[in-house]
Design an enzyme around this catalytic site. Structure first.
Site, PDB file in Angstrom:
ATOM      1  N   GLY A  70      -9.592  10.365  -2.678  1.00 43.73           N
ATOM      2  CA  GLY A  70      -9.847  11.775  -2.387  1.00 43.73           C
ATOM      3  C   GLY A  70     -11.194  12.280  -2.885  1.00 43.73           C
ATOM      4  O   GLY A  70     -11.896  13.003  -2.175  1.00 43.73           O
ATOM      5  N   ASP A 104       0.874  -1.166   0.000  1.00 42.72           N
ATOM      6  CA  ASP A 104       0.000   0.000   0.000  1.00 42.72           C
ATOM      7  C   ASP A 104       0.925   1.234   0.000  1.00 42.72           C
ATOM      8  O   ASP A 104       2.130   1.093   0.231  1.00 42.72           O
ATOM      9  CB  ASP A 104      -0.864  -0.044   1.277  1.00 42.72           C
ATOM     10  CG  ASP A 104      -1.541   1.268   1.552  1.00 42.72           C
ATOM     11  OD1 ASP A 104      -2.221   1.774   0.652  1.00 42.72           O
ATOM     12  OD2 ASP A 104      -1.385   1.805   2.679  1.00 42.72           O
ATOM     13  N   ASP A 141      -0.091   5.202   0.944  1.00 43.21           N
ATOM     14  CA  ASP A 141      -0.285   6.212   1.999  1.00 43.21           C
ATOM     15  C   ASP A 141      -0.319   5.560   3.376  1.00 43.21           C
ATOM     16  O   ASP A 141      -1.133   4.668   3.632  1.00 43.21           O
ATOM     17  CB  ASP A 141      -1.573   6.992   1.748  1.00 43.21           C
ATOM     18  CG  ASP A 141      -1.470   7.834   0.494  1.00 43.21           C
ATOM     19  OD1 ASP A 141      -0.542   8.655   0.426  1.00 43.21           O
ATOM     20  OD2 ASP A 141      -2.292   7.648  -0.419  1.00 43.21           O
TER      21      ASP A 141
HETATM   22  C1  XBP Z   1      -5.072   6.258   1.121  1.00 42.77           C
HETATM   23  C2  XBP Z   1      -6.122   7.153   0.671  1.00 42.77           C
HETATM   24  C3  XBP Z   1      -5.866   8.122  -0.379  1.00 42.77           C
HETATM   25  C4  XBP Z   1      -5.329   9.490  -0.017  1.00 42.77           C
HETATM   26  C5  XBP Z   1      -5.873  10.498  -0.981  1.00 42.77           C
HETATM   27  O1  XBP Z   1      -4.714   5.425   0.054  1.00 42.77           O
HETATM   28  O2  XBP Z   1      -7.240   7.014   1.095  1.00 42.77           O
HETATM   29  O3  XBP Z   1      -7.142   8.307  -0.899  1.00 42.77           O
HETATM   30  O4  XBP Z   1      -5.720   9.875   1.283  1.00 42.77           O
HETATM   31  O5  XBP Z   1      -5.467  10.246  -2.268  1.00 42.77           O
HETATM   32  P1  XBP Z   1      -3.699   4.153   0.219  1.00 42.77           P
HETATM   33  P2  XBP Z   1      -6.185  10.913  -3.550  1.00 42.77           P
HETATM   34  O6  XBP Z   1      -3.406   3.986   1.674  1.00 42.77           O
HETATM   35  O7  XBP Z   1      -4.463   2.991  -0.380  1.00 42.77           O
HETATM   36  O8  XBP Z   1      -2.490   4.481  -0.600  1.00 42.77           O
HETATM   37  O9  XBP Z   1      -6.695  12.267  -3.144  1.00 42.77           O
HETATM   38  O10 XBP Z   1      -5.119  10.997  -4.601  1.00 42.77           O
HETATM   39  O11 XBP Z   1      -7.325  10.009  -3.968  1.00 42.77           O
HETATM   40 MG    MG Z   2      -2.766   3.235   3.524  1.00 43.85          MG
END
Ligand code: XBP
Ligand code: MG
Length: 246
Positions: free
Chosen positions: A53, A10, A12
């Site tokens: 997002g 993953d 973020d």
């Molecule tokens: C985590 C998320 C992402 C970011 C926002 O994603 O929920 O949506 O917070 O990204 P992961 P965008 O942990 O699966 O990587 O605004 O680009 O959608």
């Molecule tokens: Mg994550």
């Protein structure tokens, strides 16, 4: 013995603690559109229950009590607000304040040395990933990944398994041959629904979530070398096979 052939990360919260940069970018985007919305940390932690997002923005909007015409206008504005937010987020990433979580780089290097492929399965916008990898791990690192599955390449984002299924398809691997690494309960749910052995490394935004579905919970990837992860994966696969045979 583990038959693991890929690690699927993953992004973020797992590769780096990026959500504060996402939060700030959302707030800057709101201000630039003249909106008086402010997502403070407690509100943002709650909003993180919706991944993606644009989906998060739509969910926030649905909580506000607004006249119908204004709601419609703001809903139509979501793609533009999100586009601005994405630009601002990339600027924040490029300014260089982020670093990888402990053990991330070491694990990737160990996997590469062992001939285990690397992949990504994330709900974030695809275009965010290369700048982040470059900024936190180095310019050559986007080339380390055999599959990068992200953002709007699926309709159903996490906790649906779809994004992991896309990564597995690109890798041409059965779920039993890969390990997923996640930081959130929603991410663990997604990876487990795709049938993957899943390691949780909760971070600052997700520490209080329920990780009961994870196969292994680590404070950080520094706690166990690749060998240990492969041993745990192998043991779980053996157990699952025995269970299926009973
Ligand atoms: C985590 C998320 C992402 C970011 C926002 O994603 O929920 O949506 O917070 O990204 P992961 P965008 O942990 O699966 O990587 O605004 O680009 O959608
Ligand atoms: Mg994550």
């Amino acid at each position: 013995m583990s038959r693991c052939r890929a690690l699927i990360f993953d992004v973020d919260g797992t590769l780096a603690d990026t959500e504060e940069a996402h939060r700030r970018a959302f707030n800057q985007a709101f201000a630039s559109f003249g909106l008086e919305w402010v997502w403070d940390p407690p509100l943002y932690a709650d909003l993180l229950r919706v991944t993606g997002g644009k989906e998060r923005l739509a969910s926030y909007l649905s909580r506000l009590s607004l006249p119908q015409a204004q709601r419609r206008r703001l809903n139509d504005l979501i793609p533009r607000i999100h586009e601005r937010k994405t630009q601002l987020y990339r600027d924040l990433v490029a300014s260089g304040g982020l670093s990888p979580r402990p053990g991330v780089r070491k694990l990737m290097l160990q996997a590469r040395e062992a001939g285990i492929r690397l992949a990504i399965a994330s709900t974030t916008t695809l275009g965010n990933i290369e700048p982040l990898l470059t900024s936190i791990l180095g310019r050559e690192t986007p080339g380390w990944f055999a599959a990068i599955a992200a953002g709007d390449s699926v309709i159903n984002k996490k906790p649906a398994p779809d994004i992991y299924n896309v990564a597995l398809k690109t890798l041409n691997l059965d779920a039993s041959r890969a390990i997923a690494i996640e930081d959130s309960a929603i991410g663990v749910q997604s990876a487990r629904a795709a049938g993957l052995f899943t390691i949780a490394t909760p971070g600052s935004w997700t520490r209080d979530q329920d990780f009961v579905a994870a196969d292994l919970i680590l404070g950080s990837l520094d706690e166990l070398p690749l060998e240990g992860l492969l041993r745990a994966h192998g043991a779980a696969q053996t157990q699952r096979t025995e269970h299926a045979e009973v």
